[in-house]
Structure formats: C-alpha cells, structure tokens
Design a protein around this motif. Sequence first.
Motif, short mmCIF file in Angstrom:
data_model
loop_
_atom_site.label_atom_id
_atom_site.label_comp_id
_atom_site.label_asym_id
_atom_site.label_seq_id
_atom_site.Cartn_x
_atom_site.Cartn_y
_atom_site.Cartn_z
N LEU A 1 -13.93 4.86 4.72
CA LEU A 1 -13.07 5.29 3.58
C LEU A 1 -13.44 3.43 2.39
O LEU A 1 -13.78 2.26 3.26
N THR A 2 -13.29 3.91 1.33
CA THR A 2 -12.80 2.30 0.59
C THR A 2 -11.34 3.05 -0.21
O THR A 2 -11.15 3.97 0.35
N GLU A 3 -10.98 1.68 -0.37
CA GLU A 3 -9.20 1.50 -1.21
C GLU A 3 -9.13 2.96 -1.71
O GLU A 3 -8.84 4.26 -1.62
N PRO A 4 -10.01 3.73 -2.89
CA PRO A 4 -9.95 4.58 -3.66
C PRO A 4 -9.60 6.00 -3.02
O PRO A 4 -9.14 6.36 -3.32
N ASN B 1 -17.38 11.98 -3.28
CA ASN B 1 -17.72 11.29 -1.60
C ASN B 1 -17.08 12.13 -0.62
O ASN B 1 -17.36 11.66 0.31
N LEU B 2 -16.17 11.82 -0.83
CA LEU B 2 -14.66 12.37 0.47
C LEU B 2 -15.58 13.99 0.77
O LEU B 2 -15.11 13.86 2.06
N GLU B 3 -15.51 14.70 -0.38
CA GLU B 3 -16.82 16.25 0.43
C GLU B 3 -17.75 15.66 1.12
O GLU B 3 -17.22 16.55 2.36
N GLY C 1 -9.61 -3.60 5.36
CA GLY C 1 -9.90 -2.70 6.63
C GLY C 1 -9.81 -1.62 7.05
O GLY C 1 -10.78 -1.09 7.94
N VAL C 2 -10.62 -0.54 5.72
CA VAL C 2 -10.51 0.21 5.71
C VAL C 2 -12.00 1.03 5.95
O VAL C 2 -12.15 2.42 6.08
#
Length: 142
Positions: A26-29, A65-67, A20-21
Amino acid sequence: MLSFHLKRAEQAIIARKAHGVRDLDLTEPQCKVLGYLVGGVAKSCTQLSREALVTSQTMTGIVKNLETKGLVERQSSPDHGRVMLVSLTPAGVERAAAASGFSERVERGLREAMSDEDYRRLVELLDRVARLAPEVTATAEA
C-alpha cells in the motif's frame, strides 16, 4: 518560515508511515482511504476526496488502484444511480486494520520520544496555528 517547518515535520511522518506500509503493498494515500472507509459506510469518490483534501481525479486513481488490489469495491448508489459508492471488501478490512496498527505505532513512537510537557505544548501550539491562520490579515508590500 513556519510553514516550512510544519511541512517538513508532516513529510517526515508521512515518509515513515509510507516506508512501513510498503510491506502491505500500500501507499500512504491508499492507507488513508482505507481508513476513511472503516466502519462499513460506503462513500463516493467526491466524499473521499474532500476528506483526503485531494482532487476528485486523484481520488479516482487511488480508488481504482485499491479496486485492482481487491481491497475496495464500487456499487451504484441506491439514491443516485450515477453516483458510485466505494466500500471495503473483506480483504480491505484486514489490510485497513494492519495499516492502522502500523500508523498508530508510529504516532505512539513519536509521542513516547517526547516529554509529556513537550507533547502537550506541541499539540497546543499546532491547534493554535490552525485557529489563527484563517484570521491572519496579509497585506501586499509595495
């Protein structure tokens, strides 16, 4: 074995959330990390890794990765110059809310698919396993 059934259930839930994400890129983590940062409290990668039950190296990769996606930023800690604190950007706040909403809908769907008694009993048994497991005495068989 009990641990097989617990892991299988956990993996099924995580897989559903991960699917879903993907639409949120995005990944779940990554969703978990965004969730840990909701509320505006900046945290170090070490703090985040403890909350997520992963290694510091794994967390560093997730944060990088988020950055790169512009969802978190890192700043030096005012208390410890060598420590970098991670916080959400405005885009990260929005994405965290969307991911949380999806996760909540999955959880609610699971809850609604069970009778009240089944759900109550499942939670009760899982809590019991969590309490008992640290006390179980295991001896090696010869």
